[in-house]
Design a protein around this motif. Structure first.
Motif, PDB file in Angstrom:
ATOM      1  N   THR A   1       9.644  -6.310   2.069  1.00  0.00           N
ATOM      2  CA  THR A   1       9.011  -5.696   3.239  1.00  0.00           C
ATOM      3  C   THR A   1      10.001  -5.735   4.390  1.00  0.00           C
ATOM      4  O   THR A   1      10.692  -6.746   4.595  1.00  0.00           O
ATOM      5  N   GLY A   2      10.107  -4.656   5.120  1.00  0.00           N
ATOM      6  CA  GLY A   2      11.035  -4.605   6.236  1.00  0.00           C
ATOM      7  C   GLY A   2      10.655  -3.529   7.229  1.00  0.00           C
ATOM      8  O   GLY A   2       9.616  -2.869   7.093  1.00  0.00           O
ATOM      9  N   THR A   3      11.506  -3.355   8.236  1.00  0.00           N
ATOM     10  CA  THR A   3      11.255  -2.383   9.292  1.00  0.00           C
ATOM     11  C   THR A   3      12.489  -1.500   9.489  1.00  0.00           C
ATOM     12  O   THR A   3      13.620  -1.937   9.285  1.00  0.00           O
ATOM     13  N   VAL A   4      12.253  -0.265   9.915  1.00  0.00           N
ATOM     14  CA  VAL A   4      13.323   0.706  10.116  1.00  0.00           C
ATOM     15  C   VAL A   4      14.010   0.434  11.454  1.00  0.00           C
ATOM     16  O   VAL A   4      13.357   0.409  12.488  1.00  0.00           O
ATOM     17  N   TYR A   5      15.346   0.250  11.432  1.00  0.00           N
ATOM     18  CA  TYR A   5      16.062   0.036  12.692  1.00  0.00           C
ATOM     19  C   TYR A   5      17.057   1.156  13.007  1.00  0.00           C
ATOM     20  O   TYR A   5      17.553   1.250  14.129  1.00  0.00           O
ATOM     21  N   ASN A   6      17.349   1.998  12.019  1.00  0.00           N
ATOM     22  CA  ASN A   6      18.229   3.140  12.276  1.00  0.00           C
ATOM     23  C   ASN A   6      17.917   4.237  11.276  1.00  0.00           C
ATOM     24  O   ASN A   6      17.484   3.966  10.150  1.00  0.00           O
ATOM     25  N   ILE A   7      18.121   5.488  11.712  1.00  0.00           N
ATOM     26  CA  ILE A   7      17.837   6.639  10.866  1.00  0.00           C
ATOM     27  C   ILE A   7      19.015   7.610  10.931  1.00  0.00           C
ATOM     28  O   ILE A   7      19.499   7.929  12.017  1.00  0.00           O
ATOM     29  N   LEU A   8      19.489   8.040   9.754  1.00  0.00           N
ATOM     30  CA  LEU A   8      20.516   9.069   9.638  1.00  0.00           C
ATOM     31  C   LEU A   8      19.951  10.213   8.803  1.00  0.00           C
ATOM     32  O   LEU A   8      18.914  10.051   8.144  1.00  0.00           O
ATOM     33  N   PRO A   9      20.614  11.356   8.798  1.00  0.00           N
ATOM     34  CA  PRO A   9      20.113  12.459   7.963  1.00  0.00           C
ATOM     35  C   PRO A   9      19.953  12.062   6.492  1.00  0.00           C
ATOM     36  O   PRO A   9      19.056  12.552   5.805  1.00  0.00           O
TER      37      PRO A   9
ATOM     38  N   HIS B   1      17.371   5.813   0.780  1.00  0.00           N
ATOM     39  CA  HIS B   1      17.758   7.229   0.814  1.00  0.00           C
ATOM     40  C   HIS B   1      16.513   8.091   1.025  1.00  0.00           C
ATOM     41  O   HIS B   1      15.418   7.763   0.536  1.00  0.00           O
ATOM     42  N   ARG B   2      16.684   9.184   1.750  1.00  0.00           N
ATOM     43  CA  ARG B   2      15.539  10.032   2.089  1.00  0.00           C
ATOM     44  C   ARG B   2      14.805  10.522   0.836  1.00  0.00           C
ATOM     45  O   ARG B   2      13.581  10.696   0.841  1.00  0.00           O
ATOM     46  N   SER B   3      15.559  10.732  -0.258  1.00  0.00           N
ATOM     47  CA  SER B   3      14.936  11.197  -1.495  1.00  0.00           C
ATOM     48  C   SER B   3      14.062  10.130  -2.149  1.00  0.00           C
ATOM     49  O   SER B   3      13.256  10.434  -3.028  1.00  0.00           O
ATOM     50  N   GLU B   4      14.222   8.869  -1.718  1.00  0.00           N
ATOM     51  CA  GLU B   4      13.443   7.767  -2.274  1.00  0.00           C
ATOM     52  C   GLU B   4      12.206   7.451  -1.430  1.00  0.00           C
ATOM     53  O   GLU B   4      11.537   6.442  -1.653  1.00  0.00           O
ATOM     54  N   VAL B   5      11.930   8.322  -0.466  1.00  0.00           N
ATOM     55  CA  VAL B   5      10.759   8.149   0.407  1.00  0.00           C
ATOM     56  C   VAL B   5       9.794   9.299   0.157  1.00  0.00           C
ATOM     57  O   VAL B   5      10.134  10.455   0.415  1.00  0.00           O
ATOM     58  N   PRO B   6       8.590   9.052  -0.356  1.00  0.00           N
ATOM     59  CA  PRO B   6       7.621  10.134  -0.531  1.00  0.00           C
ATOM     60  C   PRO B   6       7.378  10.851   0.802  1.00  0.00           C
ATOM     61  O   PRO B   6       7.026  10.229   1.799  1.00  0.00           O
ATOM     62  N   GLY B   7       7.607  12.141   0.825  1.00  0.00           N
ATOM     63  CA  GLY B   7       7.476  12.895   2.062  1.00  0.00           C
ATOM     64  C   GLY B   7       8.756  12.944   2.869  1.00  0.00           C
ATOM     65  O   GLY B   7       8.919  13.799   3.738  1.00  0.00           O
ATOM     66  N   GLY B   8       9.687  11.993   2.607  1.00  0.00           N
ATOM     67  CA  GLY B   8      11.003  12.011   3.236  1.00  0.00           C
ATOM     68  C   GLY B   8      11.048  11.650   4.699  1.00  0.00           C
ATOM     69  O   GLY B   8      12.076  11.830   5.353  1.00  0.00           O
ATOM     70  N   ARG B   9       9.954  11.076   5.252  1.00  0.00           N
ATOM     71  CA  ARG B   9       9.947  10.794   6.687  1.00  0.00           C
ATOM     72  C   ARG B   9       9.455   9.372   6.974  1.00  0.00           C
ATOM     73  O   ARG B   9       8.460   8.916   6.404  1.00  0.00           O
ATOM     74  N   LEU B  10      10.165   8.682   7.856  1.00  0.00           N
ATOM     75  CA  LEU B  10       9.761   7.397   8.405  1.00  0.00           C
ATOM     76  C   LEU B  10      10.125   7.403   9.882  1.00  0.00           C
ATOM     77  O   LEU B  10      10.932   8.217  10.325  1.00  0.00           O
ATOM     78  N   ASP B  11       9.565   6.463  10.656  1.00  0.00           N
ATOM     79  CA  ASP B  11       9.843   6.419  12.085  1.00  0.00           C
ATOM     80  C   ASP B  11      10.553   5.122  12.437  1.00  0.00           C
ATOM     81  O   ASP B  11      10.479   4.130  11.704  1.00  0.00           O
ATOM     82  N   PHE B  12      11.234   5.115  13.579  1.00  0.00           N
ATOM     83  CA  PHE B  12      11.884   3.898  14.065  1.00  0.00           C
ATOM     84  C   PHE B  12      10.837   2.791  14.241  1.00  0.00           C
ATOM     85  O   PHE B  12       9.763   3.006  14.806  1.00  0.00           O
ATOM     86  N   GLY B  13      11.183   1.599  13.733  1.00  0.00           N
ATOM     87  CA  GLY B  13      10.280   0.464  13.862  1.00  0.00           C
ATOM     88  C   GLY B  13       9.195   0.404  12.815  1.00  0.00           C
ATOM     89  O   GLY B  13       8.496  -0.613  12.721  1.00  0.00           O
ATOM     90  N   GLN B  14       9.031   1.432  12.006  1.00  0.00           N
ATOM     91  CA  GLN B  14       7.957   1.469  11.012  1.00  0.00           C
ATOM     92  C   GLN B  14       8.165   0.395   9.948  1.00  0.00           C
ATOM     93  O   GLN B  14       9.263   0.196   9.451  1.00  0.00           O
TER      94      GLN B  14
END
Length: 299
Positions: free
Chosen positions: A164-172, A188-201
């Motif tokens: 379990t962790g939190t997002v601290y940086n996002i790149l394309p 990797h974005r391809s390993e995220v269902p929907g391809g989207r996460l937010d900072f701090g999530q």
């Protein structure tokens, strides 16, 4: 005679120990260390959170500016110090930037130039505390270097484990994660269902690979065996909604598969293979046809 006032010894944002030198109806005044009683700093009764302060007591306080711009003290101390990282809540967002809660009496400024992504009130984000060029305390969401210093190489963990962790940086390409064990991971974005996460999530992901430098490659997708079952079920439901036929098969371009089903072509072919082996579908001239539907239509 020199009437130049000596510079203030303390600044807003400082955490210092000061001595109570006189009392008033509002609270007590603390010695500001300038030799001028006009500079004494008020510690209001409402800001004496632990116990009533008496003359002669030395108290540890946080200094901030009141609405009139006067240096004021509070015994409510911040949870961060300058140079430190914190996972904090956004209190508000204005035309000039935002304010975050570091546990002190007042929110600390988050300039727009130091924001990342779309920041909203109530959002939890990673920040570092610093002083800007004017000497004012502020926070920044640009925390990559500090995260590297705060992290440690992964240990006591294996491929397939969940973290379990939190997002601290996002790149394309994807998302950088700081786990509860202080490991660094990349999703990797391809390993995220929907391809989207937010900072701090906050997310929970599976360890897909442990790199030599102790960092982790992560995935939020199910392992192939489980994903194949779920994907096959989704395709069956899609077929049923379309009356038992769809113009997609093994030869359909991967871009179309990604757009229609949100999975890779390899995952799509695995799911189709499962349905073919189960005798639930057949393929003909670029179409996939639900056999149960054909049987029912013949009755």
């Amino acid at each position: 005679m020199n009437n130049v006032k000596p510079p203030a010894k303390y600044r807003p944002g400082d955490v210092v120990t000061l001595k109570a030198v006189r009392a008033s109806e509002m609270g007590v005044f603390l010695d500001a260390g300038t030799g001028n009683t006009d500079d004494d700093i008020l510690l209001h009764k409402l800001q004496q959170h632990d116990a009533e302060v008496k003359i002669g007591d030395s108290v540890k306080v946080y200094l901030y500016l009141d609405p009139h711009g006067r240096l004021t003290a509070s015994m409510k101390l911040p949870k961060m110090r300058e140079g430190q990282l914190g996972y904090v809540k956004v209190l508000s967002v204005t035309r000039d930037g935002g304010f975050v809660d570091i546990g002190a009496e007042r929110g600390v400024f988050l300039p727009y130039s130091q924001m990342r992504g779309h920041v909203s009130p109530g959002q939890l984000v990673w920040v570092k505390l610093y002083r800007d060029k004017t000497g004012r305390q502020a926070v920044s969401m640009r925390v990559e270097k500090e995260m590297q210093k705060a992290s440690k190489p992964a240990s006591g963990i294996k491929v397939g484990d969940s973290v379990t962790g939190t997002v601290y940086n996002i790149l394309p390409e994807g998302f950088f994660i700081f786990t509860t064990q202080r490991f660094l991971g990349f999703l990797h974005r391809s390993e995220v269902p929907g391809g989207r996460l937010d900072f701090g999530q906050e997310i929970t992901a599976r360890v897909a690979y442990i790199r030599e430098d102790g960092r982790l490659n992560l995935s939020m997708r199910q392992q192939k065996e489980h994903a194949m079952v779920a994907d096959a079920e989704d395709i069956l439901n899609f077929l049923k909604k379309r009356g038992g036929k769809m113009p997609y098969c093994d030869d359909t371009p991967m871009e179309v598969i990604k757009e229609k089903f949100g999975i890779s072509k390899a995952a799509f072919k695995r799911a189709l293979g499962r349905l073919l082996r189960q005798g639930l579908i057949r393929q003909e001239e670029g179409w996939t046809i639900l056999l149960d539907n054909e049987t029912e239509n013949k009755k």
